[in-house]
Structure formats: structure tokens, C-alpha cells
Design an enzyme around this catalytic site. Structure first.
Site, short mmCIF file in Angstrom:
data_model
loop_
_atom_site.label_atom_id
_atom_site.label_comp_id
_atom_site.label_asym_id
_atom_site.label_seq_id
_atom_site.Cartn_x
_atom_site.Cartn_y
_atom_site.Cartn_z
N ASN A 31 0.83 -1.20 0.00
CA ASN A 31 0.00 0.00 0.00
C ASN A 31 0.87 1.25 0.00
OD1 ASN A 31 0.28 -0.56 3.09
ND2 ASN A 31 -1.12 -2.13 2.31
N SER A 46 -8.14 -1.33 -0.28
CA SER A 46 -7.90 -2.74 0.02
C SER A 46 -8.32 -3.60 -1.19
CB SER A 46 -8.74 -3.11 1.24
OG SER A 46 -8.64 -4.48 1.51
N GLY A 47 -7.62 -4.69 -1.42
CA GLY A 47 -8.06 -5.69 -2.39
C GLY A 47 -7.93 -5.32 -3.86
N GLU A 77 -3.61 -2.14 6.04
CA GLU A 77 -2.42 -1.66 6.77
C GLU A 77 -2.44 -0.15 6.96
OE1 GLU A 77 -1.05 -3.77 8.30
OE2 GLU A 77 -0.50 -5.55 7.14
N HIS A 96 4.53 0.80 1.71
CA HIS A 96 4.70 -0.51 2.35
C HIS A 96 4.66 -1.54 1.22
CE1 HIS A 96 4.22 -4.19 4.41
NE2 HIS A 96 2.93 -4.31 4.12
ZN LIG Z 1 2.07 -6.19 3.87
#
Ligand SMILES: [Zn+2]
Length: 224
Positions: A31, A46-47, A77, A96
Site C-alpha cells: 500500500n 484494500s483488495g 495496513e 509498504h
Molecule cells: Zn504487507
């Protein structure tokens, strides 16, 4: 110069695709976020595969963890990103990722030595390793909260990396360099093991940071 949300969105989309194309994340992993002001940051959803991220998919969150703008769920996250922004008022962007070779060192229980190449000593310093923590939980940001204050680059055991900077370009450069160090060390291990620099050589290289005007936050090698 103040940046508009549009510029931040464009940068996140650009670097999301770059992180995916460079093999530094897999599938929907990883992310990216960008600080808009003291209380708000923009983050990937997300996703979604990073190569498929678009500007409209990004979410604006505040430091309490509430979604202020955008549809869908933010990255699981987001707490990791929020912790970085809490700990480091100087940071504008966070990536990240799951760089495979760097993470392999943490799984093998072998130290990734960022002190084997001149440019890695200068740009990354002695990269610290945060202990394993369950992904997506409060435990993960806690595991790296102190380390991110000392270093712009932190490895997460059995998981990935966190790289930060004054822009996504800066955070991405550190991520690329981290994986490059891991790749070179891996080759050296195959060839019989790396020959380390002397303490004097490391100290001479650390002295070059001021000369080149590098202001990255790095940990010294003498603390190994
Ligand atoms: Zn991770």
C-alpha cells in the site's frame, strides 16, 4: 509549495504501477499513502492490484482512522501508515511493499547487510528489522514505531518493508535500493559469502552523506 489532492492522486497511481511492475509487491499486496496535511492522508484501497489502482479509488483518511472521502475499504495496513505520520511529522509519503529478496533474508534468519555497497551505506544506512507481528493488527505499527523514528527504511520480519520520504519518489528510491542490496548480497552468498567493508571504510562512506547533502534518516553501522 502546496500540493493539490489531484497531484497526490496522480503520484500514488504512478508509483503503485511502478511498485507492481518492479516486482516489489504481488497481487493485491502492499500500500502507498501521501500526507495531505497534519490530519489527513490519501491511501490505496484494500483488495486492488497495484497495477489497477486509479485516482478515483483512493481514500482520504484522518488520523483517527475514519474515511473522509472515497468508496470502498482502505488498505488493511492503514494503521501502519498512520503510525508513521504520527511518529514522523517530516514525512510526506509512505510505501509498504513486499520486496521478495529482502524479505527472504528475514525468513532465513540471516541478516540483510546494507553495509556491503557504497551507495547502500550512504543512502540506506544500517536498516533495522522489526520483529514479526500479525499483519493488519495494532501489533504491526507497534512493532516498528520506534525504528521508523531512527531510519527511513525498516524491514518487517516475514512480511515486507516500510520506506518513507518527502515524496513518493524518495520513498520508492529507498525501496528499490533495499531490494537491490538484497539481490547483490544473495549473489555474494552464492559465491561463497560477502567480504565486508572495514570499520574505517564504513565510517568514510557515512561521512559522504553530508558532502552529497543526503538528509535521509539512517542508523549507523556501529550499532549492529
Ligand atoms: Zn504487507
Amino acid at each position: 509549495m502546496a500540493r493539490t489532492d489531484d497531484t497526490a492522486r496522480e503520484e500514488i497511481v504512478y508509483y503503485s504501477k511502478k511498485v507492481h511492475a518492479s516486482g516489489l509487491v504481488c497481487a493485491t499486496d502492499g500500500n502507498l499513502s501521501y500526507r495531505l496535511d497534519q490530519d489527513r492522508f490519501l491511501i490505496t484501497p484494500s483488495g486492488v492490484r497495484k497495477e489497477d489502482v486509479s485516482g478515483e479509488m483512493l481514500l482520504v483518511m484522518n488520523m483517527e482512522g475514519a474515511v473522509l472521502e472515497g468508496e470502498g475499504r482502505p488498505s488493511t495496513e492503514y494503521k501502519l501508515h498512520r503510525e508513521v505520520y504520527r511518529q514522523r511529522p517530516d514525512v510526506t509519503a509512505v510505501i509498504h511493499a513486499h520486496p521478495p529478496k529482502a524479505v527472504a533474508f528475514t525468513i532465513a534468519g540471516k541478516r540483510l547487510n546494507t553495509g556491503l555497497l557504497p551507495e547502500c551505506v550512504v543512502a540506506l544506512g544500517n536498516v533495522p528489522l522489526a520483529p514479526y507481528a500479525l499483519p493488519g493488527t495494532e501489533e504491526l505499527p507497534r512493532s516498528m514505531a520506534e525504528l521508523i523514528c531512527l531510519s527511513d527504511v525498516v524491514l518487517l520480519a516475514r512480511h515486507g518493508s516500510v520506506t518513507v520520504g518527502s515524496s513518493l519518489g524518495e520513498a520508492f528510491k529507498k525501496l528499490e535500493k533495499l531490494e537491490h542490496c538484497a539481490q547483490i548480497q544473495l549473489y555474494a552468498e552464492l559465491l561463497g559469502g560477502p567480504q565486508p567493508f572495514s570499520t574505517r571504510e564504513i565510517s568514510d562512506l557515512e561521512g559522504l552523506r553530508g558532502h552529497y547533502g543526503i538528509s535521509n534518516r539512517t542508523m549507523p553501522f556501529r550499532e549492529v
